[in-house]
Design a protein around this motif. Structure first.
Motif, short mmCIF file in Angstrom:
data_model
loop_
_atom_site.label_atom_id
_atom_site.label_comp_id
_atom_site.label_asym_id
_atom_site.label_seq_id
_atom_site.Cartn_x
_atom_site.Cartn_y
_atom_site.Cartn_z
N LYS A 394 0.84 -1.19 0.00
CA LYS A 394 0.00 0.00 0.00
C LYS A 394 0.88 1.24 0.00
N PHE A 395 0.43 2.26 -0.75
CA PHE A 395 1.21 3.48 -0.89
C PHE A 395 0.24 4.66 -0.89
N SER A 396 0.48 5.61 -0.01
CA SER A 396 -0.32 6.83 0.02
C SER A 396 0.60 8.03 0.16
N THR A 397 0.22 9.11 -0.48
CA THR A 397 1.00 10.33 -0.42
C THR A 397 0.10 11.47 0.08
N ILE A 398 0.74 12.59 0.40
CA ILE A 398 0.00 13.81 0.72
C ILE A 398 -0.02 14.68 -0.52
N LYS A 399 -1.19 14.94 -1.06
CA LYS A 399 -1.33 15.77 -2.26
C LYS A 399 -2.36 16.86 -1.98
N ASP A 400 -1.92 18.10 -2.11
CA ASP A 400 -2.80 19.25 -1.84
C ASP A 400 -3.42 19.16 -0.44
N GLY A 401 -2.64 18.65 0.51
CA GLY A 401 -3.10 18.57 1.89
C GLY A 401 -3.97 17.37 2.20
N ASN A 402 -4.22 16.52 1.21
CA ASN A 402 -5.08 15.36 1.41
C ASN A 402 -4.29 14.06 1.25
N ILE A 403 -4.72 13.05 1.98
CA ILE A 403 -4.13 11.72 1.83
C ILE A 403 -4.65 11.10 0.54
N THR A 404 -3.72 10.75 -0.37
CA THR A 404 -4.10 10.24 -1.69
C THR A 404 -3.48 8.87 -1.91
#
Length: 476
Positions: A394-404
């Motif tokens: 699983k991989f999640s990033t922070i994009k524009d302040g949101n968890i993506t």
């Protein structure tokens, strides 16, 4: 059905035939007699297709029976590498000779010539020039990568101690500031920002082909590089060296169009080795083949001035870090770290481009132990290290302040896997390793020291120790 039983048959012939039937022939109008005619540009490409199929056990197609839509033929020619990428069943049992065979190279050459011949003929806005040269930009990172300034390169004087980092990127884009800024940021974010070695100690450059360079031509050059890794380079590679690297080789150096030295004031052996050691390179995907050819051209010029022994010694000081591309030969003239990512269980989910370019090395270096984040392997030259990163589940990033959430559709090939922290992993081994390698090489480290990185947790200290214990010498 894709046939792969005969070892002399290139399985990609069946892949291309099946794709042609689906993407081109299915929409063609079948004629009652041999009435169809095509312009010479299409005839040449169709002839090469039939030749490739026939050489590899596939039946020819009588194209005069069909009125083909040439727009679809054009798109098919541009997408040949995509069909190879998507053929996971073939990739699982790939023979190395099939990935860069002479007949495959000839097919990509025919494809490259065809798309250029279509310029202004199909009312398509894309215009191709397969003789296009690289574009090189110097990047000022004083205000961070997002606000970086891109300008014409200023070559560092030969006596300088300042290192250089050349980013050989695979993208083909319009050579303007907006496009280069967008694509470099997309691929190098979180890695070059706030890096203490940038600007004061290291000049950073981005290298890419313009949009006019067709994918077919670029892949054709890549395949020739795999086929002839020791001595193959092209005119654009030599031109890049002429414009950017001559000060590393000698003073007042002039070469002709074939790379033959006309005049030069040689450096001392010590100065030559020090100059070459200032060259650091990061490459992504096909950019690795491009950089390798440029280095081959550099070596070709250096050998004329200093002979084989001294030139080879100096070449070992050059450092190349690659992602998504394995070494093209067991013993490289330069030093480096070659990183790729893959799933622990990658049956039918292989990292396609790494596997396509070097199937044997891919299988020999994979990280198959799920409890460790990577596996390290040393190449026979003892100067190049392959790092196989285990792709996270699983991989999640922070994009524009949101968890993506993020999922790599190519099973490890995306730069996101190393240029972006995974917020679901406290350790972020892959990202920290990549960032550390770039910083270490640019500050002069070589050998195993280039892999030194800050430890985040006691668990990581244990993992790193075990990983070093698993390092092996590859017997190719």
């Amino acid at each position: 059905m894709i046939k792969t039983t005969d070892e002399n048959i290139n399985p990609f012939a069946a892949v291309f035939k099946q794709a042609f039937e689906q993407d081109v022939l299915s929409s063609a109008v079948k004629l009652p007699t041999n009435k169809a005619s095509y312009p010479p540009r299409a005839q040449l490409f169709l002839h090469q297709l039939n030749r490739f199929w026939q050489q590899n056990g596939e039946s020819e197609i009588n194209f005069r029976h069909y009125a083909l839509n040439e727009h679809k033929l054009f798109e098919y020619a541009l997408f040949l590498r995509g069909y190879m990428r998507d053929a996971q069943k073939v990739l699982a049992n790939l023979k190395q000779q099939h990935a860069a065979s002479d007949d495959l190279i000839e097919l990509f050459q025919a494809s490259a010539e065809y798309v250029v011949a279509c310029n202004h003929q199909l009312h398509d806005k894309r215009i191709f020039d397969n003789n296009a040269s690289y574009h090189t930009w110097q990047i000022n990172l004083t205000n961070g990568l997002k606000n970086a300034v891109y300008q014409k390169p200023q070559l560092t004087p030969s006596g300088s101690d300042k290192s250089a980092l050349y980013l050989f990127m695979p993208f083909r884009i319009e050579p303007d500031n907006r496009q280069i800024s967008k694509w470099v940021y997309m691929n190098m974010r979180n890695t070059l920002d706030n890096a203490p070695f940038i600007n004061d100690q290291t000049d950073v450059f981005a290298v890419h082909y313009p949009i006019q360079k067709s994918r077919s031509s670029n892949i054709g050059a890549l395949l020739r590089t795999l086929r002839h890794p020791s001595d193959y380079f092209e005119t654009p590679d030599l031109e890049f060296v002429r414009q950017n690297w001559l000060p590393y080789i000698a003073d007042n150096l002039q070469i002709d169009a074939k790379g033959t030295v006309q005049t030069a004031q040689p450096y001392s052996p010590q100065k030559l080795c020090a100059a070459f050691r200032r060259i650091n390179i990061f490459t992504y995907c096909a950019g690795t083949a491009n950089a390798h050819r440029c280095l081959t051209a550099l070596q070709h010029i250096g050998t004329q001035i200093y002979g084989n022994e001294l030139t080879q010694k100096a070449m070992t000081g050059i450092f190349l870090c690659s992602y998504g591309f394995l070494p093209v030969q067991p013993k490289l003239p330069y030093s480096g770290v070659h990183i790729y990512s893959h799933l622990s269980n990658d049956i039918n989910r292989l990292e396609p481009f790494v596997n396509l370019n070097n199937h044997i090395l891919y299988e020999q270096t994979k990280c198959t132990t799920a409890q460790f984040p990577a596996h390290f392997s040393v190449m026979p030259d003892k100067r190049n290290i392959v790092v196989a990163l285990r792709l996270p589940n699983k991989f999640s990033t922070i994009k524009d302040g949101n968890i993506t959430p993020y999922q790599d559709s190519e099973f490890g090939h995306s730069m996101t896997n190393i240029n972006t922290p995974n917020i679901l992993e406290a350790d972020n081994f892959a990202h920290r390793l990549f960032k550390s390698v770039l910083q270490n090489c640019c500050t002069g480290k070589r050998g195993k020291e280039v892999l030194d990185m800050p430890t985040a947790t006691p668990q990581n200290i244990i993992q790193t120790a075990v990983l070093w214990g698993n390092r092996q010498m590859l017997k190719l």
